[in-house]
Design a protein around this motif. Sequence first.
Motif, PDB file in Angstrom:
ATOM      1  N   TYR A 181       0.844  -1.185   0.000  1.00  0.00           N
ATOM      2  CA  TYR A 181       0.000   0.000   0.000  1.00  0.00           C
ATOM      3  C   TYR A 181       0.884   1.241   0.000  1.00  0.00           C
ATOM      4  O   TYR A 181       1.722   1.411   0.887  1.00  0.00           O
ATOM      5  CB  TYR A 181      -0.916  -0.010   1.229  1.00  0.00           C
ATOM      6  CG  TYR A 181      -1.813   1.189   1.268  1.00  0.00           C
ATOM      7  CD1 TYR A 181      -2.968   1.218   0.498  1.00  0.00           C
ATOM      8  CD2 TYR A 181      -1.492   2.294   2.046  1.00  0.00           C
ATOM      9  CE1 TYR A 181      -3.789   2.334   0.506  1.00  0.00           C
ATOM     10  CE2 TYR A 181      -2.313   3.402   2.058  1.00  0.00           C
ATOM     11  CZ  TYR A 181      -3.450   3.412   1.289  1.00  0.00           C
ATOM     12  OH  TYR A 181      -4.247   4.517   1.293  1.00  0.00           O
ATOM     13  N   ILE A 194      -8.749   1.670  -0.182  1.00  0.00           N
ATOM     14  CA  ILE A 194      -8.966   0.547   0.731  1.00  0.00           C
ATOM     15  C   ILE A 194     -10.461   0.207   0.768  1.00  0.00           C
ATOM     16  O   ILE A 194     -10.854  -0.960   0.761  1.00  0.00           O
ATOM     17  CB  ILE A 194      -8.435   0.897   2.139  1.00  0.00           C
ATOM     18  CG1 ILE A 194      -6.920   1.089   2.060  1.00  0.00           C
ATOM     19  CG2 ILE A 194      -8.777  -0.189   3.145  1.00  0.00           C
ATOM     20  CD1 ILE A 194      -6.292   1.670   3.305  1.00  0.00           C
ATOM     21  N   ILE A 208      -2.889  -3.619   6.888  1.00  0.00           N
ATOM     22  CA  ILE A 208      -2.463  -2.878   5.700  1.00  0.00           C
ATOM     23  C   ILE A 208      -0.945  -2.763   5.779  1.00  0.00           C
ATOM     24  O   ILE A 208      -0.402  -2.183   6.716  1.00  0.00           O
ATOM     25  CB  ILE A 208      -3.108  -1.481   5.655  1.00  0.00           C
ATOM     26  CG1 ILE A 208      -4.628  -1.616   5.699  1.00  0.00           C
ATOM     27  CG2 ILE A 208      -2.670  -0.723   4.407  1.00  0.00           C
ATOM     28  CD1 ILE A 208      -5.327  -0.335   6.094  1.00  0.00           C
TER      29      ILE A 208
END
Length: 346
Positions: A181, A194, A208
């Motif tokens: 990410y 997301i 994450i």
Amino acid sequence: MGRVVVVTSGKGGVGKTTSTAALGAALARTGQAVVVIDFDMGLRNLDLVMGAELRVVYDFVDVIQGAAKLPQALIRDKRIETLFLLPASQTRDKDALTEDGVARVIEELRPKFDWVICDSPAGIERGATLAMRHADAAVIVANPEVSSVSDSHRIIGLLDAKTEKAEKGERIEKHLLLTRYDAARAARGEMLTIGDVLEILSTPLLGIIPESEEVLRASNFGSPITISDPSSALARAYVDAARRLKGEVVEMTIPSDKKGLFNKLLGRRASQQERMKTCNTEAGAKNLASDTRRTFMSDRLSGRTAVEPAVNSQQQKMKDCNATAGEQKLTGDARRTFMRSCLKGT
Ligand SMILES: Nc1ncnc2c1ncn2[C@@H]1O[C@H](COP(=O)(O)OP(=O)(O)O)[C@@H](O)[C@H]1O
Ligand SMILES: [Mg+2]
């Protein structure tokens, strides 16, 4: 009895092996007995990431074919006493792993370990279904991009159909691990958000994991990231995910490293260049020339008028598909199936 977890994705190169090593090491650091198994025959990446490649004598296939006993093939980590690896074989023979053989090995490991973590090969073929077959829980690794999300979607279908749990009519526990990410790219609208990913996969979020160069450095060094630099943002993200896997309630954050002054300055310069580029592109798209262009540019750059948000093609596609699904009043599985084919453009 230990828990069997498969780390799976459909798509290759999303971070399954990195995550298997990082989660395995994070769990083992808390004193739990962990074995990580490399199901990716031929590639054999997990022993490299664990720094055990020179210590492989016997492997998973040797155990299945009876050339070695399981304890002979297990490699104990040099840094963490309770962490073990069952390496993959070099063979490219896709049938080297048999259903019976895999079942026997898992059965033998389950009572000896708290966690048996299976690193799945890419794809949705035999290798991937063998890796998920005995799992109690699945960690579905996805990157915030359309191809990865739609492949994860297919894997979720397989988890609900081809596992022992599914055959017994039980539900396999599923967790989504969003990896690679990149907050800056997300802010520029270059990745799926997301929220988009969660909406289409409708699977609870395990964590994450930020994009970080640290991953490459750690793997070159043969060290899971949660061992090599436990205080880094990356490691903290994996440690939190491991705690959630154990059932602990941990607030969801995207850990980030505090940037030094030098990086901050670099970042500022890069963002100014970025702004200039965006303004130029916008002015070009509007066919502005001479004075009008100059006024437009100075207004934009001084912040007197707001930059129009960039909507990338992936987010646009997701929006269009969502809108159509809404118009057709699709919900649940029907919506998910529709979204999958819509996103693939079929
Ligand atoms: N969080 C991350 N940030 C940057 N690079 C990553 C990250 N996670 C994985 N990578 C890189 O992506 C590539 C694929 O990772 P890997 O764990 O081998 O994926 P898979 O097992 O799904 O094929 C590797 O080169 C790895 O170093
Ligand atoms: Mg891998």
